[in-house]
Design a protein around this motif. Structure first.
Motif, PDB file in Angstrom:
ATOM      1  N   ARG A   8       0.831  -1.211   0.000  1.00 15.36           N
ATOM      2  CA  ARG A   8       0.000   0.000   0.000  1.00 15.36           C
ATOM      3  C   ARG A   8       0.868   1.264   0.000  1.00 15.36           C
ATOM      4  O   ARG A   8       0.556   2.255  -0.676  1.00 15.36           O
ATOM      5  CB  ARG A   8      -0.928  -0.014   1.211  1.00 15.36           C
ATOM      6  CG  ARG A   8      -1.976  -1.133   1.187  1.00 15.36           C
ATOM      7  CD  ARG A   8      -2.905  -1.037   2.392  1.00 15.36           C
ATOM      8  NE  ARG A   8      -3.818  -2.164   2.455  1.00 15.36           N
ATOM      9  CZ  ARG A   8      -3.702  -3.192   3.312  1.00 15.36           C
ATOM     10  NH1 ARG A   8      -2.712  -3.201   4.188  1.00 15.36           N
ATOM     11  NH2 ARG A   8      -4.578  -4.178   3.284  1.00 15.36           N
ATOM     12  N   ILE A  20       2.140   1.837  -3.491  1.00 11.73           N
ATOM     13  CA  ILE A  20       1.065   2.323  -4.360  1.00 11.73           C
ATOM     14  C   ILE A  20       0.814   3.806  -4.114  1.00 11.73           C
ATOM     15  O   ILE A  20       0.680   4.599  -5.057  1.00 11.73           O
ATOM     16  CB  ILE A  20      -0.211   1.499  -4.129  1.00 11.73           C
ATOM     17  CG1 ILE A  20      -0.009   0.065  -4.629  1.00 11.73           C
ATOM     18  CG2 ILE A  20      -1.418   2.134  -4.835  1.00 11.73           C
ATOM     19  CD1 ILE A  20      -1.119  -0.896  -4.229  1.00 11.73           C
ATOM     20  N   ASP A  21       0.768   4.205  -2.849  1.00 14.38           N
ATOM     21  CA  ASP A  21       0.564   5.614  -2.516  1.00 14.38           C
ATOM     22  C   ASP A  21       1.701   6.487  -3.061  1.00 14.38           C
ATOM     23  O   ASP A  21       1.466   7.608  -3.527  1.00 14.38           O
ATOM     24  CB  ASP A  21       0.468   5.794  -0.997  1.00 14.38           C
ATOM     25  CG  ASP A  21      -0.838   5.248  -0.424  1.00 14.38           C
ATOM     26  OD1 ASP A  21      -1.812   5.076  -1.191  1.00 14.38           O
ATOM     27  OD2 ASP A  21      -0.869   4.982   0.795  1.00 14.38           O
ATOM     28  N   TRP A  41       1.332   6.547  -7.039  1.00 15.00           N
ATOM     29  CA  TRP A  41       0.058   6.902  -7.650  1.00 15.00           C
ATOM     30  C   TRP A  41       0.055   8.297  -8.295  1.00 15.00           C
ATOM     31  O   TRP A  41      -0.543   8.457  -9.381  1.00 15.00           O
ATOM     32  CB  TRP A  41      -1.068   6.772  -6.635  1.00 15.00           C
ATOM     33  CG  TRP A  41      -2.407   6.764  -7.306  1.00 15.00           C
ATOM     34  CD1 TRP A  41      -3.369   7.723  -7.279  1.00 15.00           C
ATOM     35  CD2 TRP A  41      -2.915   5.710  -8.140  1.00 15.00           C
ATOM     36  NE1 TRP A  41      -4.443   7.342  -8.042  1.00 15.00           N
ATOM     37  CE2 TRP A  41      -4.197   6.110  -8.584  1.00 15.00           C
ATOM     38  CE3 TRP A  41      -2.408   4.469  -8.556  1.00 15.00           C
ATOM     39  CZ2 TRP A  41      -4.979   5.317  -9.419  1.00 15.00           C
ATOM     40  CZ3 TRP A  41      -3.180   3.687  -9.390  1.00 15.00           C
ATOM     41  CH2 TRP A  41      -4.448   4.100  -9.821  1.00 15.00           C
ATOM     42  N   VAL A  60       1.063   8.030 -12.034  1.00 15.60           N
ATOM     43  CA  VAL A  60       0.477   6.991 -12.872  1.00 15.60           C
ATOM     44  C   VAL A  60       0.074   7.496 -14.255  1.00 15.60           C
ATOM     45  O   VAL A  60       0.256   6.794 -15.268  1.00 15.60           O
ATOM     46  CB  VAL A  60      -0.729   6.338 -12.156  1.00 15.60           C
ATOM     47  CG1 VAL A  60      -1.604   5.574 -13.130  1.00 15.60           C
ATOM     48  CG2 VAL A  60      -0.231   5.397 -11.061  1.00 15.60           C
ATOM     49  N   ARG A 111     -10.286  -0.233  -0.800  1.00 11.63           N
ATOM     50  CA  ARG A 111      -9.623   1.047  -1.045  1.00 11.63           C
ATOM     51  C   ARG A 111      -8.500   0.932  -2.077  1.00 11.63           C
ATOM     52  O   ARG A 111      -8.222   1.882  -2.810  1.00 11.63           O
ATOM     53  CB  ARG A 111      -9.049   1.622   0.247  1.00 11.63           C
ATOM     54  CG  ARG A 111     -10.085   2.152   1.238  1.00 11.63           C
ATOM     55  CD  ARG A 111      -9.394   2.786   2.436  1.00 11.63           C
ATOM     56  NE  ARG A 111      -8.493   3.852   2.018  1.00 11.63           N
ATOM     57  CZ  ARG A 111      -7.348   4.141   2.631  1.00 11.63           C
ATOM     58  NH1 ARG A 111      -6.941   3.412   3.667  1.00 11.63           N
ATOM     59  NH2 ARG A 111      -6.591   5.139   2.210  1.00 11.63           N
ATOM     60  N   TYR A 112      -7.839  -0.219  -2.121  1.00 10.43           N
ATOM     61  CA  TYR A 112      -6.639  -0.336  -2.937  1.00 10.43           C
ATOM     62  C   TYR A 112      -6.758  -1.295  -4.120  1.00 10.43           C
ATOM     63  O   TYR A 112      -5.836  -1.341  -4.946  1.00 10.43           O
ATOM     64  CB  TYR A 112      -5.453  -0.774  -2.062  1.00 10.43           C
ATOM     65  CG  TYR A 112      -4.854   0.347  -1.261  1.00 10.43           C
ATOM     66  CD1 TYR A 112      -3.802   1.103  -1.756  1.00 10.43           C
ATOM     67  CD2 TYR A 112      -5.351   0.665  -0.005  1.00 10.43           C
ATOM     68  CE1 TYR A 112      -3.239   2.140  -1.016  1.00 10.43           C
ATOM     69  CE2 TYR A 112      -4.813   1.702   0.749  1.00 10.43           C
ATOM     70  CZ  TYR A 112      -3.757   2.442   0.231  1.00 10.43           C
ATOM     71  OH  TYR A 112      -3.215   3.479   0.962  1.00 10.43           O
ATOM     72  N   LYS A 121      -6.407   0.406  -7.616  1.00 11.68           N
ATOM     73  CA  LYS A 121      -5.074   0.998  -7.739  1.00 11.68           C
ATOM     74  C   LYS A 121      -3.998  -0.082  -7.863  1.00 11.68           C
ATOM     75  O   LYS A 121      -3.059   0.046  -8.660  1.00 11.68           O
ATOM     76  CB  LYS A 121      -4.779   1.889  -6.528  1.00 11.68           C
ATOM     77  CG  LYS A 121      -5.584   3.179  -6.474  1.00 11.68           C
ATOM     78  CD  LYS A 121      -5.156   4.015  -5.263  1.00 11.68           C
ATOM     79  CE  LYS A 121      -5.895   5.349  -5.224  1.00 11.68           C
ATOM     80  NZ  LYS A 121      -5.460   6.184  -4.076  1.00 11.68           N
ATOM     81  N   ARG A 138      -3.853  -1.469 -11.313  1.00  7.97           N
ATOM     82  CA  ARG A 138      -3.214  -0.541 -12.255  1.00  7.97           C
ATOM     83  C   ARG A 138      -1.701  -0.552 -12.084  1.00  7.97           C
ATOM     84  O   ARG A 138      -0.949  -0.557 -13.077  1.00  7.97           O
ATOM     85  CB  ARG A 138      -3.755   0.877 -12.008  1.00  7.97           C
ATOM     86  CG  ARG A 138      -3.115   1.947 -12.882  1.00  7.97           C
ATOM     87  CD  ARG A 138      -3.487   1.773 -14.325  1.00  7.97           C
ATOM     88  NE  ARG A 138      -2.927   2.851 -15.147  1.00  7.97           N
ATOM     89  CZ  ARG A 138      -2.312   2.657 -16.291  1.00  7.97           C
ATOM     90  NH1 ARG A 138      -2.167   1.441 -16.798  1.00  7.97           N
ATOM     91  NH2 ARG A 138      -1.854   3.690 -16.990  1.00  7.97           N
ATOM     92  N   ILE A 139      -1.229  -0.557 -10.851  1.00  7.90           N
ATOM     93  CA  ILE A 139       0.218  -0.601 -10.604  1.00  7.90           C
ATOM     94  C   ILE A 139       0.806  -1.893 -11.163  1.00  7.90           C
ATOM     95  O   ILE A 139       1.886  -1.889 -11.791  1.00  7.90           O
ATOM     96  CB  ILE A 139       0.509  -0.469  -9.098  1.00  7.90           C
ATOM     97  CG1 ILE A 139       0.150   0.923  -8.585  1.00  7.90           C
ATOM     98  CG2 ILE A 139       1.971  -0.803  -8.796  1.00  7.90           C
ATOM     99  CD1 ILE A 139       0.942   2.061  -9.192  1.00  7.90           C
TER     100      ILE A 139
END
Length: 406
Positions: A226, A229-230, A233, A236, A265-266, A269, A272-273
């Motif tokens: 996480r 990812i944060d 992001w 992206v 929540r993730y 995302k 996508r990552i």
């Protein structure tokens, strides 16, 4: 394979996934032929098919013992068996689920718990690992040969290009690589800069999560994911890819979508990552013509390549590194049994030193039989493991190309 899962896991996400994997297995035994630990130990329970039976019994409610834990611990998670399996059994995911359940039922000896705790807490934290590693290098002459082999001097990173380009990519710095081999990402940045691509290292990104995930600290591992990812992001929409120079990290980042699928929540995302993640050998083929013109046959060493398990089995990518090196004029070779693990496997070389060393020595013997001037690979764990067993220089393959450009 028929299953009857126990109530404690039946109907859970892990239980549903494990049941689907178990039912895909037809217990043909093809996997045992390519399992490194089965080849060394000759025990059915130290091969994939035997471990699958053990995990099935555990998930069906059978008593769990320290012996079960030992057989699962001995697995390298090299996933060679997945490349061999005609039924597509996702063994790597199954063994993660099985280990997690077993570790909840069997308490390890105090010394073992202490070692695993130190590894889980120190290695993923770059701010902690780097000074400890550098202190070890400074004290290297006073340490045992085993530790000296793991603490060899690293190449200086050199400059990181800062000029902007229309094309941009991110790179994962990781946790141990910045201390052990800081030149790898810097070399990647220089090569891409020469090709008109700016490589950006996002400081807040860190450990990919693989280390803690495979040591059954799965919630902590998800937190690592996480955080990354944060950190990534905000970029992206403007980047082409997130480049992985360590194939072990790449294998994990590409699974973010699956591992975080149940996190509302993730989940999107993470997917996508995972789609943006590319091993370096997937990025450079588009530049083969430009690279060939820049390098102009300057790499004259006899090169032997060791393909990491996390690349050839975990990511199912084969031949790409060789393709890039041959495009720039390198007569790159593979050694015999190149599909087998070198014995690094993350923390395996520390937790299972005897088996790891035997696998390393076997691999080094095959590599040295090719009379190389230099051995190259694509994962920091493999590089460190191989260098600890040979005097032949061991480098990341991108460092060869970078050196030829300067």
């Amino acid at each position: 394979m028929q299953t009857n899962l126990a109530d404690f896991i039946k109907g859970t996400p892990a239980g549903d996934e494990a049941e689907a994997i178990l039912r895909a297995c037809v217990h043909c035994g093809f996997c045992t032929a390519t399992c490194p630990t089965y080849q060394l130990l000759g025990d059915e329970l130290d091969g994939p098919r035997g471990r699958i039976y053990l995990i099935k019994q555990v998930l069906e409610g059978a008593p769990v013992t320290a012996k079960t834990q030992t057989h699962l611990d001995r697995c390298l998670t090299c996933r060679n068996c997945e490349s061999t399996c005609p039924s597509g059994v996702k063994y790597g995911r199954l063994v993660d689920i099985g280990r997690h359940v077993v570790d909840q039922r069997v308490q390890r000896p105090l010394r073992e718990r202490a070692l695993r705790f130190a590894l889980k807490e120190a290695l993923p934290r770059r701010w902690l690992f780097t000074p400890v590693y550098k202190a070890g290098q400074a004290l290297r002459p006073l340490l045992s040969k085993g530790l000296q082999d793991k603490l060899r001097p690293a190449a200086k990173p050199g400059h990181w290009p800062s000029r902007p380009h229309a094309r941009t990519m991110l790179v994962l710095d990781g946790c141990v690589q910045p201390a052990m081999a800081p030149n790898i990402n810097a070399a990647t940045a220089r090569v891409l800069d020469a090709l008109g691509v700016q490589l950006i290292n996002v400081a807040k990104a860190g450990c990919c999560g693989a280390l803690r995930h495979h040591m059954n600290e799965q919630e902590a591992a998800l937190d690592d994911m996480r955080r990354n990812i944060d950190a990534w992001w905000p970029y992206v929409e403007t980047i082409e890819a997130i480049v992985m120079t360590a194939s072990g990290c790449g294998a994990t980042v590409k699974e973010y979508g699956h591992l975080l699928a149940h996190d509302a929540r993730y989940a999107a995302k993470a997917q996508r990552i995972a789609q943006l993640a590319r091993d370096l050998c997937e990025v450079l083929p588009q530049f083969e013509t430009e690279l060939a013109a820049l390098v102009q046959g300057r790499i004259t060493e006899r090169v032997v390549y060791h393909p990491p398990c996390t690349l050839q089995h975990g990511q199912q990518i084969r031949g790409r590194v060789e393709q890039v090196l041959r495009a720039v004029g390198v007569d790159v070779r593979l050694c015999a049994d190149s599909h087998l693990c070198c014995g690094s496997a993350g923390t395996y070389s520390i937790l299972q030193p005897a088996l790891s060393q035997q696998l390393r020595d076997n691999k080094v013997a095959e590599l040295e039989a090719c009379a190389p001037d230099v051995i190259v690979s694509a994962n920091i764990g493999c590089l460190s493991q191989l260098q600890s067993g040979t005097e032949v220089p061991v480098r990341h393959w991108i460092e060869l190309i970078d050196a030829a450009l300067t």
